[in-house]
Scaffold this motif. Sequence first.
Motif, PDB file in Angstrom:
ATOM      1  N   VAL A 156      39.727  29.608  42.349  1.00 38.11           N
ATOM      2  CA  VAL A 156      39.708  28.782  41.439  1.00 38.11           C
ATOM      3  C   VAL A 156      38.151  28.155  41.548  1.00 38.11           C
ATOM      4  O   VAL A 156      37.652  27.927  40.738  1.00 38.11           O
ATOM      5  N   MET A 157      37.589  27.910  42.874  1.00 34.46           N
ATOM      6  CA  MET A 157      36.488  27.558  43.304  1.00 34.46           C
ATOM      7  C   MET A 157      35.308  28.713  42.533  1.00 34.46           C
ATOM      8  O   MET A 157      34.269  27.932  41.924  1.00 34.46           O
ATOM      9  N   ALA A 158      35.473  29.708  42.731  1.00 34.25           N
ATOM     10  CA  ALA A 158      34.813  30.963  42.058  1.00 34.25           C
ATOM     11  C   ALA A 158      34.598  30.589  40.899  1.00 34.25           C
ATOM     12  O   ALA A 158      33.418  30.958  40.211  1.00 34.25           O
ATOM     13  N   PHE A 159      36.051  30.447  40.124  1.00 37.51           N
ATOM     14  CA  PHE A 159      35.979  30.481  38.581  1.00 37.51           C
ATOM     15  C   PHE A 159      35.083  29.254  38.030  1.00 37.51           C
ATOM     16  O   PHE A 159      34.522  29.408  36.846  1.00 37.51           O
ATOM     17  N   ARG A 160      35.069  28.211  38.809  1.00 36.13           N
ATOM     18  CA  ARG A 160      34.648  27.078  38.319  1.00 36.13           C
ATOM     19  C   ARG A 160      32.996  26.855  38.415  1.00 36.13           C
ATOM     20  O   ARG A 160      32.540  26.007  38.175  1.00 36.13           O
ATOM     21  N   LEU A 161      32.596  27.591  39.424  1.00 35.76           N
ATOM     22  CA  LEU A 161      30.969  27.471  39.877  1.00 35.76           C
ATOM     23  C   LEU A 161      30.264  27.910  38.684  1.00 35.76           C
ATOM     24  O   LEU A 161      30.378  29.076  38.455  1.00 35.76           O
ATOM     25  N   PRO A 162      29.314  27.127  38.100  1.00 39.93           N
ATOM     26  CA  PRO A 162      28.326  27.646  36.830  1.00 39.93           C
ATOM     27  C   PRO A 162      27.405  28.703  37.237  1.00 39.93           C
ATOM     28  O   PRO A 162      27.341  29.629  36.456  1.00 39.93           O
ATOM     29  N   SER A 163      27.234  28.878  38.433  1.00 31.82           N
ATOM     30  CA  SER A 163      26.116  29.809  38.942  1.00 31.82           C
ATOM     31  C   SER A 163      26.625  31.103  38.945  1.00 31.82           C
ATOM     32  O   SER A 163      26.284  32.238  38.417  1.00 31.82           O
ATOM     33  N   ILE A 164      28.130  31.216  39.338  1.00 29.38           N
ATOM     34  CA  ILE A 164      28.832  32.475  39.198  1.00 29.38           C
ATOM     35  C   ILE A 164      28.985  32.872  37.780  1.00 29.38           C
ATOM     36  O   ILE A 164      28.997  34.060  37.373  1.00 29.38           O
ATOM     37  N   HIS A 165      29.454  31.887  36.918  1.00 30.73           N
ATOM     38  CA  HIS A 165      29.704  32.217  35.544  1.00 30.73           C
ATOM     39  C   HIS A 165      28.471  32.762  34.854  1.00 30.73           C
ATOM     40  O   HIS A 165      28.389  33.537  33.874  1.00 30.73           O
ATOM     41  N   GLN A 166      27.419  32.343  35.232  1.00 29.54           N
ATOM     42  CA  GLN A 166      25.952  32.991  34.486  1.00 29.54           C
ATOM     43  C   GLN A 166      25.695  34.461  34.971  1.00 29.54           C
ATOM     44  O   GLN A 166      24.798  35.251  34.145  1.00 29.54           O
ATOM     45  N   LEU A 167      26.524  34.942  35.920  1.00 26.30           N
ATOM     46  CA  LEU A 167      26.153  36.295  36.108  1.00 26.30           C
ATOM     47  C   LEU A 167      27.319  37.016  35.311  1.00 26.30           C
ATOM     48  O   LEU A 167      28.132  36.989  34.854  1.00 26.30           O
ATOM     49  N   ASN A 168      26.527  38.316  34.766  1.00 29.57           N
ATOM     50  CA  ASN A 168      27.335  39.277  33.895  1.00 29.57           C
ATOM     51  C   ASN A 168      28.310  40.008  34.652  1.00 29.57           C
ATOM     52  O   ASN A 168      27.675  41.012  35.325  1.00 29.57           O
ATOM     53  N   ALA A 202      38.617  54.404  36.000  1.00 26.35           N
ATOM     54  CA  ALA A 202      38.989  54.498  34.478  1.00 26.35           C
ATOM     55  C   ALA A 202      38.640  53.358  33.471  1.00 26.35           C
ATOM     56  O   ALA A 202      38.089  53.726  32.375  1.00 26.35           O
ATOM     57  N   TRP A 203      38.981  52.139  34.109  1.00 24.47           N
ATOM     58  CA  TRP A 203      38.720  50.856  33.008  1.00 24.47           C
ATOM     59  C   TRP A 203      37.368  50.417  33.097  1.00 24.47           C
ATOM     60  O   TRP A 203      36.929  49.980  32.288  1.00 24.47           O
ATOM     61  N   GLY A 204      37.070  50.241  34.575  1.00 30.73           N
ATOM     62  CA  GLY A 204      35.767  49.189  34.831  1.00 30.73           C
ATOM     63  C   GLY A 204      35.910  47.973  34.717  1.00 30.73           C
ATOM     64  O   GLY A 204      35.025  47.204  35.279  1.00 30.73           O
ATOM     65  N   GLY A 205      36.977  47.296  34.677  1.00 25.96           N
ATOM     66  CA  GLY A 205      37.340  45.939  34.852  1.00 25.96           C
ATOM     67  C   GLY A 205      36.938  45.051  33.388  1.00 25.96           C
ATOM     68  O   GLY A 205      36.535  45.863  32.495  1.00 25.96           O
ATOM     69  N   PHE A 206      36.955  43.928  33.538  1.00 24.06           N
ATOM     70  CA  PHE A 206      36.561  43.120  32.525  1.00 24.06           C
ATOM     71  C   PHE A 206      35.070  43.304  32.216  1.00 24.06           C
ATOM     72  O   PHE A 206      34.403  43.452  33.020  1.00 24.06           O
ATOM     73  N   LYS A 207      34.709  43.033  30.734  1.00 24.26           N
ATOM     74  CA  LYS A 207      33.284  43.262  30.450  1.00 24.26           C
ATOM     75  C   LYS A 207      32.410  42.138  31.425  1.00 24.26           C
ATOM     76  O   LYS A 207      31.446  42.509  31.774  1.00 24.26           O
ATOM     77  N   LYS A 208      33.182  40.933  31.476  1.00 20.69           N
ATOM     78  CA  LYS A 208      32.391  40.073  32.292  1.00 20.69           C
ATOM     79  C   LYS A 208      32.956  40.163  33.823  1.00 20.69           C
ATOM     80  O   LYS A 208      34.046  39.864  34.278  1.00 20.69           O
ATOM     81  N   VAL A 220      22.765  56.364  40.684  1.00 21.69           N
ATOM     82  CA  VAL A 220      23.936  56.198  39.592  1.00 21.69           C
ATOM     83  C   VAL A 220      23.271  55.175  38.543  1.00 21.69           C
ATOM     84  O   VAL A 220      22.641  54.408  38.859  1.00 21.69           O
ATOM     85  N   PRO A 221      23.367  55.611  37.328  1.00 26.96           N
ATOM     86  CA  PRO A 221      22.803  54.651  36.326  1.00 26.96           C
ATOM     87  C   PRO A 221      23.513  53.478  36.569  1.00 26.96           C
ATOM     88  O   PRO A 221      24.658  53.303  36.992  1.00 26.96           O
ATOM     89  N   GLU A 222      22.760  52.330  36.082  1.00 25.86           N
ATOM     90  CA  GLU A 222      23.023  50.889  36.056  1.00 25.86           C
ATOM     91  C   GLU A 222      24.674  50.405  35.557  1.00 25.86           C
ATOM     92  O   GLU A 222      25.576  49.999  36.167  1.00 25.86           O
ATOM     93  N   ASP A 223      24.989  51.200  34.309  1.00 25.54           N
ATOM     94  CA  ASP A 223      26.089  50.983  33.480  1.00 25.54           C
ATOM     95  C   ASP A 223      27.186  51.570  34.166  1.00 25.54           C
ATOM     96  O   ASP A 223      28.425  51.530  33.683  1.00 25.54           O
ATOM     97  N   ARG A 224      27.151  52.501  35.344  1.00 24.35           N
ATOM     98  CA  ARG A 224      28.169  53.294  35.976  1.00 24.35           C
ATOM     99  C   ARG A 224      28.520  52.940  37.139  1.00 24.35           C
ATOM    100  O   ARG A 224      29.480  53.215  37.845  1.00 24.35           O
ATOM    101  N   LEU A 225      27.757  51.779  37.833  1.00 25.19           N
ATOM    102  CA  LEU A 225      27.818  51.118  39.144  1.00 25.19           C
ATOM    103  C   LEU A 225      29.416  50.936  39.353  1.00 25.19           C
ATOM    104  O   LEU A 225      29.644  51.193  40.768  1.00 25.19           O
ATOM    105  N   THR A 226      29.869  50.104  38.401  1.00 23.06           N
ATOM    106  CA  THR A 226      31.269  49.416  38.860  1.00 23.06           C
ATOM    107  C   THR A 226      32.210  50.540  38.642  1.00 23.06           C
ATOM    108  O   THR A 226      33.154  50.635  39.846  1.00 23.06           O
ATOM    109  N   LYS A 227      32.292  51.290  37.852  1.00 25.28           N
ATOM    110  CA  LYS A 227      33.274  52.828  37.852  1.00 25.28           C
ATOM    111  C   LYS A 227      32.823  53.339  39.426  1.00 25.28           C
ATOM    112  O   LYS A 227      34.059  53.978  39.913  1.00 25.28           O
ATOM    113  N   CYS A 228      31.708  53.713  39.795  1.00 28.24           N
ATOM    114  CA  CYS A 228      31.601  54.379  40.800  1.00 28.24           C
ATOM    115  C   CYS A 228      32.059  53.769  42.157  1.00 28.24           C
ATOM    116  O   CYS A 228      32.499  54.160  42.938  1.00 28.24           O
TER     117      CYS A 228
END
Length: 402
Positions: A390-402, A277-283, A131-139
């Motif tokens: 909330v903890m996941a939202f606030r962790l900088p290392s997680i925020h750096q993931l796209n 259908a949507w794929g979720g938020f861009k981030k 599967v192409p990388e940009d289709r993994l979330t939808k798959c």
Amino acid sequence: MAQKLLWRRKFFTLLGGQAVSLITSSILQMAIIFYLTERTGSAMVLSLAALVGFLPQALFGPMIGVLVDRMSRKAVMIGADLMVALAGGVLAFVALFIELPIWIIMVILFIRSIGTAFHGPAFNATTPLIVPEDRLTKCSGYSQMIQSIGFIISPAAAAFFYAIWDLKEIILLDIGGALVACATVAALAIPSPEPYSKAGCQHFMQEMREGYDAIRENKGLFALLWIGTLYMFVYSPISALYPLMSMQYFGGTAAHASAAEVAFAVGMLGGGILLSAWGGFKKRTITLCASILLMGISIAASGLLPSSTFPIFLVCCAFMGLSAPFYGVQTALFQEKIKAEYLGRVFSLFGSLASLAMPVGLLFSGLFAEQLGVHRWFFISGLAVIGIAVMAFRLPSIHQLN
């Protein structure tokens, strides 16, 4: 255009075969629960049957991951399905001559769960190879849809077949499903990561360590690994407490408990359709954290409901189900950011941690739910899940993931 059609054909052929196997396996699993309940009426026996279902992944997950990465993923998936089919065949053969002893059922369940422990990481590690990388979330959304359909169909189908067939005939149905899955995998050309053929000379423990190091090198994914483990510790007991919530707190019957399960599965199906259908938020980390947050709010709200509001509980169950597929973007993140030759070990490690967290969480929640009341435990668990979000939202290392 031809390349686009090729990967779609491969993925949906693979997913279709797995869907057949998933549904027939779920039907057999429910039928075995019916059989054990009818034969023994023992909660201990049913708990033991559930235990052997996740024990291989919990105990052997990291080692299984090494073997998945050493071998052709195609061969692993076929071998795992054949193991499930063979175990079912042995059970059906024994059932021809004697009434099935409980210990034989447990042994067969254990062998089947070993096959599942190999198959899950191999399938997840295979997906990014086709599967192409940009289709993994939808798959990931498509996979969640199939799982949801299985959850909806299997209880009713199992009850129907158990009423008209013997258990051995349901086993033969599952064998047929496993063989269909084998045939679809065998028909596909699935690439394997180059290093797997050279891995035999490496030390086994070193390879296990390499899988752990591969995920530790990415701070964001490493944080998600432990966030996911903590999430499983808090959330997994909730699914086991559904019947108590429906029948004890809301004063319902087995039909009410089934309705709660169906509401969750329908919500999960809707979430899978929306994600595909949507794929979720861009981030995507926002999608993942929002999924955990919605789950926590739905669980906590359930715990605050008066005992006369069961229909509102069904709505909460549907929202819990709706949130679940969006958590699956974590799988896509692992598939994209971990090299293909390590994915078997990474997914096995995650499965092993989750499988170890589940029984600990069940024991912990069981003790407190009895003391506090199951509805209060829902509220407390919901608050804990919200805290994890909330903890996941606030962790900088997680925020750096796209």
